[in-house]
Scaffold this active site. Structure first.
Site, PDB file in Angstrom:
ATOM      1  N   CYS A 116      45.404  25.901  22.496  1.00  0.00           N
ATOM      2  CA  CYS A 116      43.783  25.765  21.893  1.00  0.00           C
ATOM      3  C   CYS A 116      43.635  25.083  20.960  1.00  0.00           C
ATOM      4  O   CYS A 116      42.956  24.030  19.956  1.00  0.00           O
ATOM      5  CB  CYS A 116      43.174  26.509  22.385  1.00  0.00           C
ATOM      6  SG  CYS A 116      42.722  26.548  24.205  1.00  0.00           S
ATOM      7  N   HIS A 256      35.995  25.157  18.517  1.00  0.00           N
ATOM      8  CA  HIS A 256      36.433  25.551  19.906  1.00  0.00           C
ATOM      9  C   HIS A 256      35.922  25.615  21.023  1.00  0.00           C
ATOM     10  O   HIS A 256      35.945  26.956  20.714  1.00  0.00           O
ATOM     11  CB  HIS A 256      38.235  25.594  20.345  1.00  0.00           C
ATOM     12  CG  HIS A 256      38.987  26.387  21.093  1.00  0.00           C
ATOM     13  ND1 HIS A 256      39.083  24.603  22.091  1.00  0.00           N
ATOM     14  CD2 HIS A 256      39.295  26.765  22.446  1.00  0.00           C
ATOM     15  CE1 HIS A 256      39.606  25.301  22.811  1.00  0.00           C
ATOM     16  NE2 HIS A 256      39.626  26.381  23.524  1.00  0.00           N
ATOM     17  N   ASN A 286      35.895  23.846  28.934  1.00  0.00           N
ATOM     18  CA  ASN A 286      37.261  24.347  27.768  1.00  0.00           C
ATOM     19  C   ASN A 286      37.906  23.165  28.085  1.00  0.00           C
ATOM     20  O   ASN A 286      39.715  23.733  29.443  1.00  0.00           O
ATOM     21  CB  ASN A 286      38.099  25.989  28.320  1.00  0.00           C
ATOM     22  CG  ASN A 286      39.265  25.502  26.936  1.00  0.00           C
ATOM     23  OD1 ASN A 286      39.033  25.084  26.215  1.00  0.00           O
ATOM     24  ND2 ASN A 286      39.557  26.970  26.937  1.00  0.00           N
TER      25      ASN A 286
HETATM   26  O1  UT7 Z   1      40.321  28.306  24.948  1.00  0.00           O
HETATM   27  C1  UT7 Z   1      41.910  29.553  24.781  1.00  0.00           C
HETATM   28  C2  UT7 Z   1      41.818  30.430  24.667  1.00  0.00           C
HETATM   29  N1  UT7 Z   1      40.845  31.102  25.961  1.00  0.00           N
HETATM   30  C3  UT7 Z   1      39.707  32.087  25.720  1.00  0.00           C
HETATM   31  O2  UT7 Z   1      39.280  31.849  24.808  1.00  0.00           O
HETATM   32  C4  UT7 Z   1      39.603  32.219  27.078  1.00  0.00           C
HETATM   33  C5  UT7 Z   1      38.978  34.041  26.258  1.00  0.00           C
HETATM   34  N2  UT7 Z   1      38.323  34.891  27.211  1.00  0.00           N
HETATM   35  C6  UT7 Z   1      37.205  34.884  27.937  1.00  0.00           C
HETATM   36  O3  UT7 Z   1      36.594  33.785  27.334  1.00  0.00           O
HETATM   37  C7  UT7 Z   1      36.125  35.616  28.814  1.00  0.00           C
HETATM   38  O4  UT7 Z   1      37.770  36.784  28.800  1.00  0.00           O
HETATM   39  C8  UT7 Z   1      36.444  35.222  30.259  1.00  0.00           C
HETATM   40  C9  UT7 Z   1      35.293  34.524  30.824  1.00  0.00           C
HETATM   41  C10 UT7 Z   1      37.352  34.591  30.862  1.00  0.00           C
HETATM   42  C11 UT7 Z   1      36.124  36.389  31.489  1.00  0.00           C
HETATM   43  O5  UT7 Z   1      34.710  36.471  30.642  1.00  0.00           O
HETATM   44  P1  UT7 Z   1      34.895  38.800  30.532  1.00  0.00           P
HETATM   45  O6  UT7 Z   1      33.480  39.057  30.301  1.00  0.00           O
HETATM   46  O7  UT7 Z   1      36.127  39.102  29.591  1.00  0.00           O
HETATM   47  O8  UT7 Z   1      35.283  39.215  32.633  1.00  0.00           O
HETATM   48  P2  UT7 Z   1      36.704  40.219  32.486  1.00  0.00           P
HETATM   49  O9  UT7 Z   1      37.539  39.060  32.815  1.00  0.00           O
HETATM   50  O10 UT7 Z   1      36.750  41.255  31.877  1.00  0.00           O
HETATM   51  O11 UT7 Z   1      36.088  40.676  34.604  1.00  0.00           O
HETATM   52  C12 UT7 Z   1      34.728  41.706  33.893  1.00  0.00           C
HETATM   53  C13 UT7 Z   1      34.657  41.487  35.575  1.00  0.00           C
HETATM   54  C14 UT7 Z   1      35.864  41.791  36.323  1.00  0.00           C
HETATM   55  O12 UT7 Z   1      34.896  42.591  37.825  1.00  0.00           O
HETATM   56  P3  UT7 Z   1      35.278  44.256  37.569  1.00  0.00           P
HETATM   57  O13 UT7 Z   1      36.453  44.559  37.449  1.00  0.00           O
HETATM   58  O14 UT7 Z   1      34.515  44.363  36.279  1.00  0.00           O
HETATM   59  O15 UT7 Z   1      35.410  44.428  38.791  1.00  0.00           O
HETATM   60  C15 UT7 Z   1      35.702  40.181  37.064  1.00  0.00           C
HETATM   61  O16 UT7 Z   1      36.483  40.625  38.410  1.00  0.00           O
HETATM   62  O17 UT7 Z   1      34.213  40.125  35.968  1.00  0.00           O
HETATM   63  C16 UT7 Z   1      34.962  39.499  37.358  1.00  0.00           C
HETATM   64  N3  UT7 Z   1      34.694  38.624  37.155  1.00  0.00           N
HETATM   65  C17 UT7 Z   1      34.198  37.239  37.842  1.00  0.00           C
HETATM   66  N4  UT7 Z   1      32.921  37.714  38.140  1.00  0.00           N
HETATM   67  C18 UT7 Z   1      32.184  36.661  38.999  1.00  0.00           C
HETATM   68  C19 UT7 Z   1      35.976  37.710  36.625  1.00  0.00           C
HETATM   69  N5  UT7 Z   1      35.602  36.507  36.796  1.00  0.00           N
HETATM   70  C20 UT7 Z   1      34.184  36.325  37.493  1.00  0.00           C
HETATM   71  C21 UT7 Z   1      33.778  35.097  37.998  1.00  0.00           C
HETATM   72  N6  UT7 Z   1      32.610  35.471  38.533  1.00  0.00           N
HETATM   73  N7  UT7 Z   1      34.201  34.027  37.738  1.00  0.00           N
END
Ligand code: UT7
Length: 332
Positions: A116, A256, A286
């Protein structure tokens, strides 16, 4: 001796027609529009459909439009750099294919792989060729067909990414506009958190890797999020300090577009209000290497000659950086 500057004298983009909405994703995986909107800021993204169309298709359209818009003949371009993470082929370089399709024949061209942050890596490299007096006209394009490496059964990644392309023209100028400074860094130890497991030389493609769904983006979202917030703030802070830029001197942050919460944290660290932050993640998600030129293009009508812009990115690698860009023209 007069100093030569790398002036950015035009931007153009291409985004595919097909719109993948949060509502459609609700039907594919266990997610909701509310979750996606609150956690990322994304409402929809563009997807390139069509048999045999790769990243170069979108990049070619963006570059053709850029040359027309800036009255530049293909023969005038001396170098084209394509930042992409989803090249048409492992080899040759997508940049070579773009030049062929556009009719750029008096140039050399290559790809940059920095996930990215690739557009900032390519823009900075191009500016050095110009400042050194080596070349006078360079096209930098950021393009990705992320849908080609996204697993639409994985709710943690399929909601984030989209397809698109954006290109800019850098030209030699004696006026102090364009790319004035940059900070770039990488840390290979970060690879474990964000990568594609198979398809490269370490794990070549075979029936097993396909069955194990290893040809898609693998991301440990929370770990990447933490690093992104820290590194984007650091890089933007360094570029401000080094150039004695106070928050009030900056007209625009061009971040970004990975997650609205990362963008908000970066702006807050820089002391910038929301109305100075370019944002279009809701429309495109993204798009990896295309996010920054897509922002510049969307906001082009509001940009004024002499405005100070800070571009900032973070991505797989890990890679990150910031660029200080002085805008060179008022839009017509
Ligand atoms: O561009 C290159 C670099 N990439 C980035 O900068 C991305 C950086 N990361 C992020 O933007 C975020 O981490 C995400 C958007 C990918 C995920 O958001 P988060 O708030 O960090 O969620 P998480 O991965 O910590 O997951 C929290 C919860 C989990 O459930 P439990 O284990 O707490 O029950 C996930 O399973 O949210 C759940 N979850 C979802 N729920 C509904 C993960 N994806 C989804 C989804 N819909 N699409």
């Amino acid at each position: 001796m007069t100093q030569t500057y790398a002036r950015l004298s035009g931007v153009h983009t291409y985004t595919p027609e097909y719109i993948l909405t949060n509502q459609e994703l609700e039907k594919l995986v266990d997610t909701t529009d509310t979750w996606i909107t609150e956690r990322t800021g994304i409402k929809e993204r563009r997807i390139l459909k069509g048999e045999g169309l790769g990243t170069s298709h979108m990049a070619t359209e963006a570059v053709k439009g850029l040359l027309a818009k800036t009255n530049t003949a293909p023969e005038e371009v001396e170098l084209l750099i394509c930042a992409t993470t989803t090249p048409d082929f492992v080899f040759p370089a997508t940049a070579n294919l773009i030049c062929d399709a556009v009719g750029i024949r008096n140039a050399f061209s290559y790809d940059v792989q920095a996930a990215c942050s690739g557009f900032l890596y390519a823009l900075s490299t191009a500016s050095q060729f110009i400042k050194a007096g080596t070349y006078k006209k360079i096209v930098v394009v950021g393009a990705d067909k992320m849908s080609s490496i996204i697993d639409y059964t994985d709710r943690a990644t399929c909601i984030i990414f989209g397809d698109g392309a954006g290109a800019v023209l850098l030209e030699a100028s004696e006026e102090p506009y364009g790319v004035l400074d940059f900070v770039l860094q990488s840390d290979g130890a970060g690879w474990v958190h964000l990568h594609q497991k198979a398809g490269g030389s370490r794990r070549p493609p075979n029936a097993e890797t396909v069955a194990a769904r290893e040809h898609f983006v693998y991301q440990e979202g929370a770990a990447v999020f933490k690093h992104a917030v820290k590194r984007m703030a650091e890089a933007s802070g360094t570029i401000m300090e080094r150039n004695q830029l106070r928050a009030e001197d900056i007209a625009w942050l061009v971040p970004h577009q990975a997650n609205k919460r990362i963008i908000d944290a970066t702006a807050q660290h820089m002391g910038l209000p929301a109305d100075k932050v370019m944002l279009n993640i809701h429309k495109y998600g993204n798009t990896t290497n295309a996010t920054i030129p897509l922002c510049l293009h969307d906001y082009e009508p509001q940009l004024k000659r002499g405005q100070n812009l800070v571009l900032a990115a973070f991505g797989g690698g890990f890679t990150w950086g910031a660029v200080y860009l002085k805008w060179a023209y008022d839009s017509q």
